[in-house]
Write an enzyme that holds these catalytic residues in place. Structure first.
Site, PDB file in Angstrom:
ATOM      1  N   SER A  57      15.663 119.936   5.096  1.00  0.00           N
ATOM      2  CA  SER A  57      15.085 121.050   3.778  1.00  0.00           C
ATOM      3  C   SER A  57      13.829 120.354   3.294  1.00  0.00           C
ATOM      4  CB  SER A  57      15.405 122.058   4.067  1.00  0.00           C
ATOM      5  OG  SER A  57      15.901 123.334   4.608  1.00  0.00           O
ATOM      6  N   GLY A 293      13.793 118.625  -6.524  1.00  0.00           N
ATOM      7  CA  GLY A 293      14.145 117.522  -5.408  1.00  0.00           C
ATOM      8  C   GLY A 293      14.506 118.956  -5.074  1.00  0.00           C
ATOM      9  N   HIS A 294      15.087 118.361  -3.901  1.00  0.00           N
ATOM     10  CA  HIS A 294      15.216 119.107  -2.547  1.00  0.00           C
ATOM     11  C   HIS A 294      16.486 118.845  -1.755  1.00  0.00           C
ATOM     12  CE1 HIS A 294      15.047 122.624   0.304  1.00  0.00           C
ATOM     13  NE2 HIS A 294      13.715 123.142  -0.240  1.00  0.00           N
ATOM     14  N   ASP A 295      17.360 119.915  -1.159  1.00  0.00           N
ATOM     15  CA  ASP A 295      18.796 118.833  -0.201  1.00  0.00           C
ATOM     16  C   ASP A 295      18.423 119.543   0.650  1.00  0.00           C
ATOM     17  OD1 ASP A 295      20.383 118.292  -2.390  1.00  0.00           O
ATOM     18  OD2 ASP A 295      20.731 120.461  -3.146  1.00  0.00           O
ATOM     19  N   GLY A 296      18.815 118.896   1.899  1.00  0.00           N
ATOM     20  CA  GLY A 296      18.100 118.811   3.650  1.00  0.00           C
ATOM     21  C   GLY A 296      19.096 119.406   3.845  1.00  0.00           C
ATOM     22  N   GLY A 300      24.900 118.763  11.312  1.00  0.00           N
ATOM     23  CA  GLY A 300      25.226 117.001  11.742  1.00  0.00           C
ATOM     24  C   GLY A 300      24.983 116.386  10.734  1.00  0.00           C
TER      25      GLY A 300
END
Length: 446
Positions: A57, A293-296, A300
Site C-alpha cells: 500500500s 509516509g505509508h506502510d504496506g 508475506g
C-alpha cells in the site's frame, strides 16, 4: 554508519527469524543501504540493496501523486464527483453522486474497501473492476468517517488511466518512475523477473507462499508494485524538495505537495506511533515534528516508509516474511530516534491494571468484506473473535479469539502480543452504543 547498521540488521533478522530484508536511509546528505538474508528460501538467492520487494500500500501515495499531477494541470478538481471523470463509477447505495476525488484520496468514500476481485491481466482490468464495484456495500455516508479503502484507490487508478488515455502502469512509468530517476522497480511480473525479486514467506516457519502476484485490478492500491527501498527514499526526497526530482525535474507543484502533507481527516484509534491523521495519500504522524509516509503489505511481504523533512531524513524498510515487527522495533525505530533525533513514541503497552468496563455498548457482530468480528464481554474486558472473509481465508488466516482489555476512552488493547505488538481496536460510539469497530477500517455493527 553502514558497517554498524549492517551488523544490527543481520543480528536482528537472525533473532526474529526474518527470511530476507533490505533497508535504505537518507541522512546527512547521503544514502546508506543494507540487506540481509535471502529473497526466496526455496532458491537461496541472496537479498541485496538492489533487490525489489512488493511494497503493497505504499503504492497508494504514488497513485495519489498521479492524481495530483492531474490537479496541477487543471484536468481534475478534488471536490468534484468522481463520476465527472469516470461516469460508470457507482456503488450499491447510490452514493456515487456525492463521492468526490478528495473522498477517495482520504479514505472517506464510505463504501466497502477490501474488495480484491481478480478481473484478469488485460489492460481493461480496472474498467472491469469499476463495474464490479456497482455491488460495493455501504459503510458510512461520504466524508463522515475515515475507513481505509483499497477499492477507492483502484477507482483513482482507473480515473488516472481514463483522463490520461492510457493504463495506470504506463502513467506510472512515464510520469513518475522514469522522470524521478528510479531504476529498481517493476509493476508487472515480467518486469520483476529482471531483478532479484523477493517472494513472500508466511507462517511461523516462513515458508514461501506459492502464489507470487496479486490481481492486477488492485495495482493502484498496492497489489503489484515492486521497488528497492532506495526508490521509496528517492520518492520521499522529492516531497522534501517540494515536488522536484534529484535532476531538477518538477513532478508536482509546491501547492500539491503541501496539500498531500496536510491533514484532511482524523483516524479513530490509538495514535502516536500509528497515524493520527491522513493527508491526500499520506499517513501523518505527530513525532515532535512533521513526519509522513505509508506502510504496506502483500501476502508475506511488509514495507515501512517514513520521511522527516525537518531532519532531512527518510527511511524505507522491506521484509519478506515473519519477523517484520522485530526489525521495526529493533532497527527502524531506534534509527529514527538516534539519527533523525525524533522522539518517536513507544508501541501501545498493556495497562498494569486495566479498568473494568461494561461490555454492553460494544458486544455484537461487526461485518466487513475481508473479515468480521464477534465481540462479547469477558472478565471486565472483551473477547473478540476474528472471522476471516473469503480473501483472508485464502491466505490461510484462521478464525481466532483474542482477549482485549480497556486502554483508554473507547479503545481496547489485546492482552497477548503478536510479534511483539499489542493490537488495538477502537469503537466508534453513537448515542451510547458502538456503531462501528475500527481497526483502520470501520466495520459496521450488524
Amino acid at each position: 554508519m553502514r558497517e554498524d547498521l549492517q551488523k544490527r540488521f543481520d543480528e536482528a533478522a537472525g533473532r526474529h527469524g526474518v527470511p530476507g530484508a533490505a533497508l535504505a536511509v537518507w541522512t546527512g546528505g547521503e544514502l546508506v543501504e543494507v540487506a540481509t538474508g535471502v529473497v526466496n528460501r526455496n532458491t537461496g538467492v541472496e537479498a541485496t540493496p538492489d533487490s525489489v520487494f512488493q511494497v503493497g500500500s505504499t503504492t497508494k501515495v504514488w497513485t495519489a501523486a498521479l492524481v495530483m499531477q492531474l490537479v496541477d494541470e487543471g484536468l481534475v478538481e478534488l471536490d468534484r464527483p468522481v463520476r465527472d471523470y469516470l461516469p460508470e463509477f457507482a456503488v450499491a447505495d447510490g452514493a456515487e453522486k456525492s463521492i468526490t476525488v478528495r473522498h477517495l484520496l482520504t479514505h472517506t468514500g464510505g463504501f466497502d474497501g477490501d474488495l480484491f476481485e481478480d478481473t484478469g491481466r488485460g489492460d481493461d482490468c480496472l474498467d472491469k473492476f469499476v463495474a464490479f464495484l456497482h455491488g460495493a456495500g455501504h459503510v458510512h455516508e461520504p466524508g463522515a468517517l475515515f475507513s481505509y479503502c483499497n477499492a477507492g484507490y483502484c477507482v483513482l487508478g482507473a480515473l488516472v488511466a481514463r483522463v490520461r488515455g492510457t493504463t495506470w502502469e504506463e502513467a506510472m512509468r512515464e510520469r513518475l518512475l522514469k522522470p524521478l530517476g528510479a531504476t529498481n522497480w517493476a509493476l508487472l511480473a515480467e518486469e520483476a523477473i529482471l531483478f532479484r525479486a523477493s517472494a513472500g514467506h508466511v507462517g511461523p516457519e516462513g515458508t514461501v507462499f506459492p502464489s507470487w502476484q496479486l490481481p492486477r485490478s488492485n495495482a493502484p492500491a498496492g497489489s503489484t508494485m515492486c521497488l528497492a527501498p532506495r526508490e521509496l527514499v528517492r520518492f520521499g526526497r522529492m516531497f522534501m524538495a517540494g515536488g522536484v526530482a534529484e535532476d531538477g525535474t518538477r513532478l508536482l507543484s509546491e501547492e500539491a505537495v503541501a496539500a498531500m502533507r496536510t491533514g484532511q481527516v482524523d483516524v479513530p484509534g490509538v495514535s502516536g506511533l500509528l497515524a493520527g491523521r491522513w493527508g491526500l495519500g499520506f499517513e501523518l504522524f505527530d513525532w515532535g515534528g512533521e513526519v509522513f509516509g505509508h506502510d504496506g503489505g502483500t501476502i508475506g511481504q511488509s514495507t515501512f516508509w517514513r520521511v522527516a523533512p525537518g531532519a532531512d531524513f527518510a527511511i524505507a524498510m522491506t521484509v519478506n516474511g515473519p519477523g517484520f515487527m522485530g526489525l521495526f522495533t529493533d532497527v527502524a525505530l531506534p534509527l529514527i530516534r538516534e539519527v533523525a533525533g525524533l522522539p518517536v513514541p513507544a508501541l501501545p503497552a498493556l495497562p498494569a491494571t486495566p479498568q473494568a468496563v461494561d461490555p454492553t455498548p460494544y458486544a455484537g457482530r461487526y461485518d466487513g468484506p475481508a473479515l468480521s468480528y464477534e465481540v462479547a464481554g469477558a472478565d471486565g474486558g472483551l473477547d473478540v473473535t476474528l472471522i476471516p472473509g473469503e480473501f483472508m481465508a485464502s491466505t490461510g488466516a484462521p478464525e481466532t479469539t483474542t482477549r482485549f482489555v480497556h486502554y483508554r476512552d473507547h479503545s481496547f488493547i489485546a492482552v497477548e502480543p503478536e510479534e511483539g505488538r499489542h493490537e488495538t481496536l477502537t469503537f466508534v460510539v453513537e448515542d451510547g452504543r458502538a456503531a462501528y469497530v475500527h481497526n483502520g477500517r470501520a466495520l459496521r455493527r450488524v
